[in-house]
Design a protein around this motif. Sequence first.
Motif, mmCIF file in Angstrom:
data_model
loop_
_atom_site.group_PDB
_atom_site.id
_atom_site.type_symbol
_atom_site.label_atom_id
_atom_site.label_comp_id
_atom_site.label_asym_id
_atom_site.label_seq_id
_atom_site.Cartn_x
_atom_site.Cartn_y
_atom_site.Cartn_z
ATOM 1 N N LYS A 25 1.604 10.052 6.094
ATOM 2 C CA LYS A 25 1.525 8.363 6.296
ATOM 3 C C LYS A 25 3.030 7.712 5.943
ATOM 4 O O LYS A 25 3.011 6.404 5.378
ATOM 5 N N LYS A 43 -2.084 -1.409 -3.881
ATOM 6 C CA LYS A 43 -3.130 -0.274 -3.822
ATOM 7 C C LYS A 43 -2.290 0.944 -3.833
ATOM 8 O O LYS A 43 -1.249 0.975 -2.905
ATOM 9 N N LYS A 52 0.870 -1.319 -0.112
ATOM 10 C CA LYS A 52 0.063 -0.086 0.071
ATOM 11 C C LYS A 52 0.771 1.431 -0.055
ATOM 12 O O LYS A 52 1.594 1.338 0.773
ATOM 13 N N TYR A 58 -15.375 1.285 -6.150
ATOM 14 C CA TYR A 58 -16.624 1.974 -5.895
ATOM 15 C C TYR A 58 -17.450 1.876 -7.019
ATOM 16 O O TYR A 58 -18.655 2.256 -6.981
ATOM 17 N N SER A 84 -10.236 5.553 -4.021
ATOM 18 C CA SER A 84 -11.358 6.764 -4.453
ATOM 19 C C SER A 84 -10.670 7.809 -5.143
ATOM 20 O O SER A 84 -11.484 8.415 -5.997
HETATM 21 C C1 PBG Z 1 -7.532 3.120 5.943
HETATM 22 C C2 PBG Z 1 -7.654 2.958 4.482
HETATM 23 C C3 PBG Z 1 -7.653 4.162 3.489
HETATM 24 C C4 PBG Z 1 -8.027 3.586 2.352
HETATM 25 C C5 PBG Z 1 -8.351 2.387 2.749
HETATM 26 N N1 PBG Z 1 -8.249 1.863 3.921
HETATM 27 C C6 PBG Z 1 -6.909 5.603 3.631
HETATM 28 C C7 PBG Z 1 -5.541 5.676 4.118
HETATM 29 O O1 PBG Z 1 -4.600 4.703 4.104
HETATM 30 O O2 PBG Z 1 -5.296 6.705 4.363
HETATM 31 C C8 PBG Z 1 -7.995 4.350 0.933
HETATM 32 C C9 PBG Z 1 -8.889 3.559 -0.070
HETATM 33 C C10 PBG Z 1 -9.450 4.636 -1.021
HETATM 34 O O3 PBG Z 1 -8.787 5.981 -1.118
HETATM 35 O O4 PBG Z 1 -10.313 4.349 -1.734
HETATM 36 N N2 PBG Z 1 -6.104 2.788 6.591
#
Ligand code: PBG
Length: 336
Positions: free
Chosen positions: A231, A262, A209, A327, A288
């Motif tokens: 993050k 991701k 991720k 989505y 998203s």
């Molecule tokens: C939570 C999480 C996130 C997403 C999925 N789980 C946000 C992040 O890590 O800040 C993002 C999913 C998306 O943008 O559709 N840890």
Amino acid sequence: MSRDIECVEEKRLDLLLRPRRNRVSAAVRSLVRETELQASDLVLPLFVLEGRQQQQEIKGMPEVFRFTPDLLVREVEKAYQLGIRAVDLFAVTDKQLKDPEGSYALCRDNLLFQTIAWVKREVPEMCVMVDIALDPYTSHGHDGLVNEDGEIVNDATVHALAKMSVLAAEAGADIVAPSDMMDGRVRSIRCALDAEGHHQVGILSYAAKYASALYGPFREALHSAPSFGDKKSYQMDPANVREALRECALDEQEGADMLLIKPALPYLDVIAKVRAATQLPVGAYHVSGEYAMVKAAAAQGWIDGDRVMQESLLSIKRAGADFILTYAALQVASKL
Ligand code: PBG
């Protein structure tokens, strides 16, 4: 001018190989098609909101809503009827319930766990995945616990995530999906689940991720944007791919049942390389911001949104993903 045209017609190229023969008609194209997108490849992420009979729009995510559990269950039914076989649940947490430890994440009767139970009662055949991370529950919006120096603490966070996973399993979750990127959490979650008798509950690890700029609309949906810093000390550097292979190999050794990459479309190379390096199922999260970009351009009339969405998801599958969190799952499944 007319002499030129005659000349082209008469002078056939001496071509033995004409790949266009395999594209000559819809029938032939369907015979030779290498990748096909199916509703059962798609996982629908859903945002759950406290209350009854309410749905709220989300800025940046047209046609996606936060639903109260009673309405959310109807969405799950709709998805099942369209051939979608998995949903991934995210809970919107009231501001008053957030604290630095994210302790509401570990309340046995919190909104998330209640919703899992509700969905499993109403649509038991649907596979229910649950995002495991603390960011929707912490007042600072980080996925982990924070020490006095503002650092994200690994090991204490892992203990909390293991507890959260057990509670999700007790509520009826089929698959827990840790999305936090702490080290060693897959092993700890596996051990905690097994110790409590949840051998059948799977782990979909968000193994690679990235610290992406594409999570904005999601953080808006959950009101979970970090209040300080970023993050980057836990999510991966977008510049790296070998590191993704290492993360995936570790999560596999630690007992992950499936791996997730991701975001998706900007990281097709990562998907393809991970696909080649593991025998585990590989998923991808079309996040998203990726959804928002397609919808925004379509709203301007600049692209055909439905076609671009389908092409995007097909490409993610072609790169090597077995399944895709998106989505657009309902919209795309209804057109397949
Ligand atoms: C939570 C999480 C996130 C997403 C999925 N789980 C946000 C992040 O890590 O800040 C993002 C999913 C998306 O943008 O559709 N840890």
